[in-house]
Design a protein around this motif. Structure first.
Motif, PDB file in Angstrom:
ATOM      1  N   HIS A 264      39.324  36.981  73.956  1.00 34.17           N
ATOM      2  CA  HIS A 264      37.865  36.845  74.104  1.00 34.17           C
ATOM      3  C   HIS A 264      37.630  35.579  74.938  1.00 34.17           C
ATOM      4  O   HIS A 264      38.166  35.444  76.038  1.00 34.17           O
ATOM      5  CB  HIS A 264      37.259  36.805  72.701  1.00 34.17           C
ATOM      6  CG  HIS A 264      35.769  36.908  72.619  1.00 34.17           C
ATOM      7  ND1 HIS A 264      34.967  37.198  73.686  1.00 34.17           N
ATOM      8  CD2 HIS A 264      34.920  36.749  71.560  1.00 34.17           C
ATOM      9  CE1 HIS A 264      33.699  37.213  73.297  1.00 34.17           C
ATOM     10  NE2 HIS A 264      33.643  36.937  72.001  1.00 34.17           N
ATOM     11  N   ALA A 267      40.192  33.373  76.868  1.00 38.47           N
ATOM     12  CA  ALA A 267      40.848  33.869  78.086  1.00 38.47           C
ATOM     13  C   ALA A 267      40.667  32.912  79.263  1.00 38.47           C
ATOM     14  O   ALA A 267      41.545  32.824  80.123  1.00 38.47           O
ATOM     15  CB  ALA A 267      40.315  35.251  78.441  1.00 38.47           C
ATOM     16  N   MET A 302      45.770  37.663  82.352  1.00 44.08           N
ATOM     17  CA  MET A 302      44.600  37.135  81.670  1.00 44.08           C
ATOM     18  C   MET A 302      43.422  37.116  82.651  1.00 44.08           C
ATOM     19  O   MET A 302      43.607  36.856  83.844  1.00 44.08           O
ATOM     20  CB  MET A 302      44.883  35.731  81.111  1.00 44.08           C
ATOM     21  CG  MET A 302      46.009  35.723  80.099  1.00 44.08           C
ATOM     22  SD  MET A 302      45.901  37.040  78.853  1.00 44.08           S
ATOM     23  CE  MET A 302      44.601  36.428  77.801  1.00 44.08           C
ATOM     24  N   GLY A 303      42.226  37.406  82.124  1.00 44.39           N
ATOM     25  CA  GLY A 303      41.056  37.483  83.009  1.00 44.39           C
ATOM     26  C   GLY A 303      40.930  38.836  83.678  1.00 44.39           C
ATOM     27  O   GLY A 303      40.104  39.016  84.572  1.00 44.39           O
ATOM     28  N   LEU A 358      41.228  48.258  85.618  1.00 40.23           N
ATOM     29  CA  LEU A 358      41.320  46.851  85.203  1.00 40.23           C
ATOM     30  C   LEU A 358      40.880  45.952  86.368  1.00 40.23           C
ATOM     31  O   LEU A 358      41.567  45.840  87.376  1.00 40.23           O
ATOM     32  CB  LEU A 358      42.758  46.519  84.772  1.00 40.23           C
ATOM     33  CG  LEU A 358      43.297  47.336  83.597  1.00 40.23           C
ATOM     34  CD1 LEU A 358      44.789  47.096  83.390  1.00 40.23           C
ATOM     35  CD2 LEU A 358      42.532  47.008  82.318  1.00 40.23           C
ATOM     36  N   PHE A 384      32.141  27.875  77.196  1.00 36.76           N
ATOM     37  CA  PHE A 384      31.719  29.268  76.967  1.00 36.76           C
ATOM     38  C   PHE A 384      30.827  29.305  75.714  1.00 36.76           C
ATOM     39  O   PHE A 384      29.762  29.940  75.695  1.00 36.76           O
ATOM     40  CB  PHE A 384      32.981  30.123  76.790  1.00 36.76           C
ATOM     41  CG  PHE A 384      32.784  31.622  76.801  1.00 36.76           C
ATOM     42  CD1 PHE A 384      31.606  32.221  76.380  1.00 36.76           C
ATOM     43  CD2 PHE A 384      33.809  32.464  77.238  1.00 36.76           C
ATOM     44  CE1 PHE A 384      31.446  33.601  76.390  1.00 36.76           C
ATOM     45  CE2 PHE A 384      33.667  33.843  77.246  1.00 36.76           C
ATOM     46  CZ  PHE A 384      32.488  34.411  76.809  1.00 36.76           C
TER      47      PHE A 384
HETATM   48  N1  CMC Z   1      46.984  43.200  81.841  1.00 36.34           N
HETATM   49  C1  CMC Z   1      47.804  44.282  81.765  1.00 36.34           C
HETATM   50  N2  CMC Z   1      47.469  45.425  81.156  1.00 36.34           N
HETATM   51  C2  CMC Z   1      46.279  45.511  80.596  1.00 36.34           C
HETATM   52  C3  CMC Z   1      45.358  44.428  80.609  1.00 36.34           C
HETATM   53  C4  CMC Z   1      45.759  43.247  81.267  1.00 36.34           C
HETATM   54  N3  CMC Z   1      44.942  42.197  81.318  1.00 36.34           N
HETATM   55  N4  CMC Z   1      44.234  44.773  79.965  1.00 36.34           N
HETATM   56  C5  CMC Z   1      44.423  46.030  79.541  1.00 36.34           C
HETATM   57  N5  CMC Z   1      45.649  46.475  79.918  1.00 36.34           N
HETATM   58  C6  CMC Z   1      46.191  47.840  79.708  1.00 36.34           C
HETATM   59  C7  CMC Z   1      46.670  48.033  78.284  1.00 36.34           C
HETATM   60  O1  CMC Z   1      48.028  47.693  78.129  1.00 36.34           O
HETATM   61  C8  CMC Z   1      46.398  49.496  78.078  1.00 36.34           C
HETATM   62  O2  CMC Z   1      47.417  50.217  78.762  1.00 36.34           O
HETATM   63  P1  CMC Z   1      47.931  51.649  78.183  1.00 36.34           P
HETATM   64  O3  CMC Z   1      46.774  52.582  78.332  1.00 36.34           O
HETATM   65  O4  CMC Z   1      49.084  52.009  79.055  1.00 36.34           O
HETATM   66  O5  CMC Z   1      48.323  51.416  76.754  1.00 36.34           O
HETATM   67  C9  CMC Z   1      45.110  49.750  78.866  1.00 36.34           C
HETATM   68  O6  CMC Z   1      45.109  48.746  79.905  1.00 36.34           O
HETATM   69  C10 CMC Z   1      43.840  49.608  78.012  1.00 36.34           C
HETATM   70  O7  CMC Z   1      43.868  48.326  77.389  1.00 36.34           O
HETATM   71  P2  CMC Z   1      43.355  48.025  75.932  1.00 36.34           P
HETATM   72  O8  CMC Z   1      44.045  46.827  75.417  1.00 36.34           O
HETATM   73  O9  CMC Z   1      43.436  49.282  75.112  1.00 36.34           O
HETATM   74  O10 CMC Z   1      41.825  47.727  76.224  1.00 36.34           O
HETATM   75  P3  CMC Z   1      40.806  46.985  75.261  1.00 36.34           P
HETATM   76  O11 CMC Z   1      39.468  47.485  75.646  1.00 36.34           O
HETATM   77  O12 CMC Z   1      41.210  47.154  73.835  1.00 36.34           O
HETATM   78  O13 CMC Z   1      40.972  45.441  75.605  1.00 36.34           O
HETATM   79  C11 CMC Z   1      40.757  43.370  76.724  1.00 36.34           C
HETATM   80  C12 CMC Z   1      40.138  44.759  76.467  1.00 36.34           C
HETATM   81  C13 CMC Z   1      39.747  42.514  77.473  1.00 36.34           C
HETATM   82  C14 CMC Z   1      41.052  42.688  75.371  1.00 36.34           C
HETATM   83  C15 CMC Z   1      42.060  43.543  77.539  1.00 36.34           C
HETATM   84  O14 CMC Z   1      41.761  44.115  78.807  1.00 36.34           O
HETATM   85  C16 CMC Z   1      42.831  42.241  77.716  1.00 36.34           C
HETATM   86  O15 CMC Z   1      43.642  41.873  76.856  1.00 36.34           O
HETATM   87  N6  CMC Z   1      42.559  41.459  78.832  1.00 36.34           N
HETATM   88  C17 CMC Z   1      43.160  40.159  79.007  1.00 36.34           C
HETATM   89  C18 CMC Z   1      42.389  39.116  78.189  1.00 36.34           C
HETATM   90  C19 CMC Z   1      41.026  38.807  78.809  1.00 36.34           C
HETATM   91  O16 CMC Z   1      40.894  38.606  80.013  1.00 36.34           O
HETATM   92  N7  CMC Z   1      40.006  38.720  77.935  1.00 36.34           N
HETATM   93  C20 CMC Z   1      38.635  38.365  78.352  1.00 36.34           C
HETATM   94  C21 CMC Z   1      37.711  39.530  78.216  1.00 36.34           C
HETATM   95  S1  CMC Z   1      36.133  39.305  79.052  1.00 36.34           S
HETATM   96  C22 CMC Z   1      35.336  38.004  78.333  1.00 36.34           C
HETATM   97  C23 CMC Z   1      35.240  37.979  76.860  1.00 36.34           C
HETATM   98  O17 CMC Z   1      35.193  38.998  76.161  1.00 36.34           O
HETATM   99  O18 CMC Z   1      35.201  36.882  76.341  1.00 36.34           O
END
Ligand code: CMC
Length: 428
Positions: A264, A267, A302-303, A358, A384
């Motif tokens: 969240h 990040a 990340m991000g 993504l 944030f």
């Molecule tokens: N890098 C690599 N793979 C990814 C990433 C990433 N950053 N994000 C998602 N995926 C893949 C994930 O492995 C999954 O693949 P598969 O379908 O093969 O299993 C697919 O994409 C869907 O991901 P998910 O984890 O099921 O998606 P989610 O909606 O549960 O998670 C998220 C959303 C933001 C937690 C995730 O994209 C993530 O961990 N991103 C990196 C952390 C980040 O930047 N967080 C900030 C979010 S925005 C601001 C905020 O909320 O504060």
């Protein structure tokens, strides 16, 4: 459009109402589902669950729209101020000039924190993470305002809202000063919100404090861009904790803890750590794109990615442009921005990231901008939190005054052992 859906289950038909939002969003109203059918719904991570109806923020993740109370985030960021956005979120409309002036005076007179609260800082270790300090300080405030924190009392809420908005920059800046062993700098109320925050972070008592207006404006915009994002993890936490009628200080402190996690708000710090790691490793962005695709690497870009946005996060776009503008104006050349740009391009042309939609999110570029403003990495998530405070407050206020609110209490599907007899300890 049909306003009912039919569920066929176990030989019977059940009609469920369909609720339609202002922008055509449709939801199945399952409030009567268990009573009628004995079924509950199962939705881990709540990806498909609407927890409330809300008039505050509209977000369309398919096309990249974000609006607060009907106003586009692009307009608010370009023409508005953070305090104006805060008013809009909390009270529902942009303030008139008179309302705005009164609002600023009202909030500003609460910027000081109680001197005894200041002494609480002494108990923390020097290197304590500022998010640990911030969340502790927010809930500690409830100990100082016990006579005025009844969540159900309108007058109590009004003053609590002002105290939280006014004091969070002071609390945040003091936690930074504590970590570097400098004296706390008190707020100066003639300064704007963002300017005051920069002043408290960077001024020292032995020198004149000059805050660069370019920096103050950039920070104000960053705060606007973080001000609300409907039912994200920390905001849902505010609503859940608040639904028990715990006081607002407790609810936002809990939200702060939720925000801290790297998936969240944490990040933004994780992005800069990651960009630093790539830079130190020779700047080979493709290597890290490959690593992020390997499920067993335990590494994600990340991000990148978002539960709701399946396209470029509109906030990321605005921050990307602001980064360019601010770095140019301040004459800063940050190789991290180049690495960020290369990484974004490499990921955006990779099938794995394309197929999964993504895109860079708000946290991808914000860290680079915070760095340009001189803000240390472990303060990013605190920034944030300062930005998100009006959103948390607005969502809490809507929740606490809604006739539909009940204590948040999800159900579960139990999958543990069936009933079994107790075995005395010497017989196990
Ligand atoms: N890098 C690599 N793979 C990814 C990433 C990433 N950053 N994000 C998602 N995926 C893949 C994930 O492995 C999954 O693949 P598969 O379908 O093969 O299993 C697919 O994409 C869907 O991901 P998910 O984890 O099921 O998606 P989610 O909606 O549960 O998670 C998220 C959303 C933001 C937690 C995730 O994209 C993530 O961990 N991103 C990196 C952390 C980040 O930047 N967080 C900030 C979010 S925005 C601001 C905020 O909320 O504060």
């Amino acid at each position: 459009m049909a306003n009912k859906a039919t569920l066929h289950y176990d030989g019977r038909d059940y009609e469920l109402p369909v609720i339609i939002g202002t922008e055509g969003e449709k939801a199945l109203d399952i409030r009567g589902l268990r009573d009628q059918t004995g079924l509950i719904t199962l939705d881990s991570g709540y990806g498909n669950t609407g927890a409330c109806a809300s008039e505050i923020t509209f977000l369309d993740g398919e096309v990249g729209i974000l609006r607060h109370r009907g106003y586009a985030i692009e307009d608010l960021a370009e023409h508005g101020t953070f305090m104006e956005t805060a008013y809009l979120l909390i009270y529902g409309d942009l303030p008139t000039r008179a309302q705005y002036d009164a609002w600023i005076v009202d909030v500003t007179r609460h910027t000081l924190i109680h001197e005894n609260l200041r002494h609480v800082y002494q108990g923390f270790p020097l290197k304590a993470h500022p998010m640990a300090i911030l969340s502790s300080m927010l809930v500690s405030m409830s100990a100082f305002y016990q006579d005025q924190y009844n969540a159900m009392d309108r007058a109590h809420s009004d003053i609590t809202i002002r105290r939280l908005l006014a004091k969070i920059p002071t609390i945040a800046a003091f936690s930074y000063k504590k970590s570097i062993g400098q004296p706390f700098i008190y707020p100066e109320n003639h300064r704007s919100y963002a300017e005051n925050l920069l002043h408290m972070l960077f001024a020292v008592p032995c020198e004149e404090s000059n805050v660069d207006p370019v920096m103050a404006r950039a920070l104000d915009q960053l705060l606007i861009l973080h001000a609300d994002h409907e039912q994200n993890c920390s905001t849902s936490t505010v609503r859940l904790v608040g639904s028990s009628q715990a006081n607002l200080y407790a609810a936002v402190s809990a939200a702060c803890c939720a925000l801290w996690g790297p998936l969240h708000g944490g990040a933004n710090q994780a992005v800069v750590d990651m960009l630093g790691r790539i830079q130190q490793d020779g700047g080979d962005v493709k290597k890290y794109v490959e690593l992020a695709k390997k499920k067993d690497s335990n590494f994600r870009l990340m991000g990148f990615g978002h539960r709701v946005y399946k396209i470029f996060d509109p906030r990321a776009k605005i921050i990307r442009d602001a980064c360019d503008r601010v770095l140019k104006k301040l004459g800063i050349k940050d190789p991290m921005l180049d690495i960020a740009t290369e990484l974004a391009e490499a990921a955006r042309s990779d099938d794995y990231f394309i197929e999964r939609n993504l895109y860079p999110n708000v946290d991808f570029y914000s860290g680079v901008l915070y760095r340009a403003l001189g803000i240390p990495t472990d303060m990013f998530t605190v920034m944030f939190a300062i930005g998100r405070m009006p959103g948390w407050i607005a969502q809490w206020k809507e929740m606490i005054t809604s006739p539909d609110t009940r204590i948040g209490r999800p159900r579960q599907v139990y999958t543990g052992p069936p009933a079994r007899p107790y075995v005395p300890i010497d017989k196990r």
